[in-house]
Design a protein around this motif. Structure first.
Motif, PDB file in Angstrom:
ATOM      1  N   ARG A   1      -8.812  19.581  -7.842  1.00 35.05           N
ATOM      2  CA  ARG A   1      -8.726  21.057  -8.569  1.00 35.05           C
ATOM      3  C   ARG A   1      -9.636  21.688  -9.243  1.00 35.05           C
ATOM      4  O   ARG A   1      -9.858  22.793  -9.162  1.00 35.05           O
TER       5      ARG A   1
ATOM      6  N   ASP B   1     -11.325  25.278  -8.791  1.00 30.60           N
ATOM      7  CA  ASP B   1     -11.525  26.703  -9.663  1.00 30.60           C
ATOM      8  C   ASP B   1     -13.020  26.361  -9.900  1.00 30.60           C
ATOM      9  O   ASP B   1     -13.034  28.092 -10.682  1.00 30.60           O
TER      10      ASP B   1
ATOM     11  N   ASN C   1      -5.971  36.583  -2.273  1.00 28.39           N
ATOM     12  CA  ASN C   1      -5.358  35.880  -3.455  1.00 28.39           C
ATOM     13  C   ASN C   1      -5.690  34.934  -4.083  1.00 28.39           C
ATOM     14  O   ASN C   1      -4.986  33.768  -3.169  1.00 28.39           O
ATOM     15  N   ARG C   2      -6.360  34.387  -5.323  1.00 28.23           N
ATOM     16  CA  ARG C   2      -6.362  33.021  -5.691  1.00 28.23           C
ATOM     17  C   ARG C   2      -4.837  31.974  -5.568  1.00 28.23           C
ATOM     18  O   ARG C   2      -5.526  30.810  -5.247  1.00 28.23           O
ATOM     19  N   ARG C   3      -4.350  32.794  -6.284  1.00 30.65           N
ATOM     20  CA  ARG C   3      -3.028  31.910  -6.343  1.00 30.65           C
ATOM     21  C   ARG C   3      -2.493  31.347  -4.834  1.00 30.65           C
ATOM     22  O   ARG C   3      -1.634  30.555  -4.697  1.00 30.65           O
TER      23      ARG C   3
ATOM     24  N   ARG D   1      -4.684  28.895  -3.549  1.00 25.31           N
ATOM     25  CA  ARG D   1      -4.105  27.542  -4.345  1.00 25.31           C
ATOM     26  C   ARG D   1      -3.259  27.229  -4.000  1.00 25.31           C
ATOM     27  O   ARG D   1      -2.468  25.709  -3.351  1.00 25.31           O
ATOM     28  N   ARG D   2      -2.308  27.580  -3.495  1.00 29.24           N
ATOM     29  CA  ARG D   2      -0.475  27.317  -2.446  1.00 29.24           C
ATOM     30  C   ARG D   2      -0.762  27.092  -1.720  1.00 29.24           C
ATOM     31  O   ARG D   2      -0.085  25.610  -0.927  1.00 29.24           O
TER      32      ARG D   2
END
Length: 256
Positions: free
Chosen positions: A150, A154, A172-174, A177-178
């Motif tokens: 991770r 990032d 969207n980066r979030r 990531r999910r």
């Protein structure tokens, strides 16, 4: 890292224009790169003399890639077991499902395709070996991103904007990531539905080398007109089987 040589960088800038263009004239190269006209003429002349560019013919003063680039690419491919072995496995998988099969690797935040076998159907996905796509928009890319530590993930996306290829692309980066966490928890298998192409869906599975590291991904792509609740699980299973076979050919031996 050694200091970059500006003249060499400019020569590569010229050559890399031909990744997206079949033919270009010196004025077009000048406009695209914003370099002085005399500099472009010197670069093009040198590259043509060394065989990396060749006149397109017909007195048009246009150029296309020369044979020297092909020779270098062929030499690279001969030394890359992944491309050679991947092609063999991709042919086997494509024969069983009649859909397009890709083998891709990660290059920064892009996916780079090293092997491909076309679907036997008249309606098929259009792509090519050597093609690059944003990793976050493809099943192959998401497999490879999900396998990264991770912290490395990032770092890769610290200053990279998640561009959209379709309305379904993750931007969207979030959210990315999910999804990558979900993929990692699901054995590294990923899917995408119209995220890189409005009319294509895809499923991909991780390919490992002898050390157990994920070095590539194998994907099966199909037009959405052939993608449904029955075909997707079957293609997922076949992608996983193909990825396991390619992993074995690269020397991977599962623990236990």
């Amino acid at each position: 890292m050694a200091r970059a040589v500006p003249a060499v960088e400019r020569a590569f800038d010229v050559l890399e224009l031909f990744l997206d263009e079949h033919e270009l004239s010196a004025p077009e190269i000048t406009a695209k790169l914003g370099l002085p006209r005399t500099t472009v003429h010197e670069l093009v002349g040198t590259l043509a003399e060394r065989g990396y560019l060749t006149p397109a013919g017909g007195g048009s003063n246009r150029f296309r890639l020369g044979v020297r680039g092909f020779q270098l690419g062929s030499a690279y491919a001969e030394r890359l077991d992944l491309a050679r072995e991947g092609r063999v496995v991709a042919e086997t998988v494509a024969e069983r499902c009649s859909e397009t099969v890709h083998i891709g690797v990660l290059d920064g935040t892009d996916v780079f395709y090293v092997a491909k076998v076309d679907s036997s159907h008249p309606v098929r996905m259009v792509s090519a070996v050597g093609k690059r796509l944003p990793a976050h928009c493809t099943a192959v890319g998401k497999v490879l991103l999900a396998a990264l530590p991770r912290q490395r993930l990032d770092e890769l996306y610290a200053s990279v904007r998640l561009t959209a290829m379709t309305d379904n692309s993750i931007t969207n980066r979030r959210a990315l990531r999910r999804e990558l966490d979900t993929i990692a928890a699901d054995g590294g298998v990923a899917r995408e539905y119209c995220e890189s192409n409005d009319a294509v869906a895809c499923v991909a599975a991780p390919v490992r080398d002898q050390s157990g590291e994920v070095v590539a991904a194998l994907s099966i792509s199909a037009p959405i007109l052939r993608w449904n609740e029955e075909t997707e699980p079957a293609l997922r299973e076949l992608a996983c089987e193909g990825a396991r076979l390619l992993s074995e050919r690269l020397g991977h031996r599962p623990a236990g």
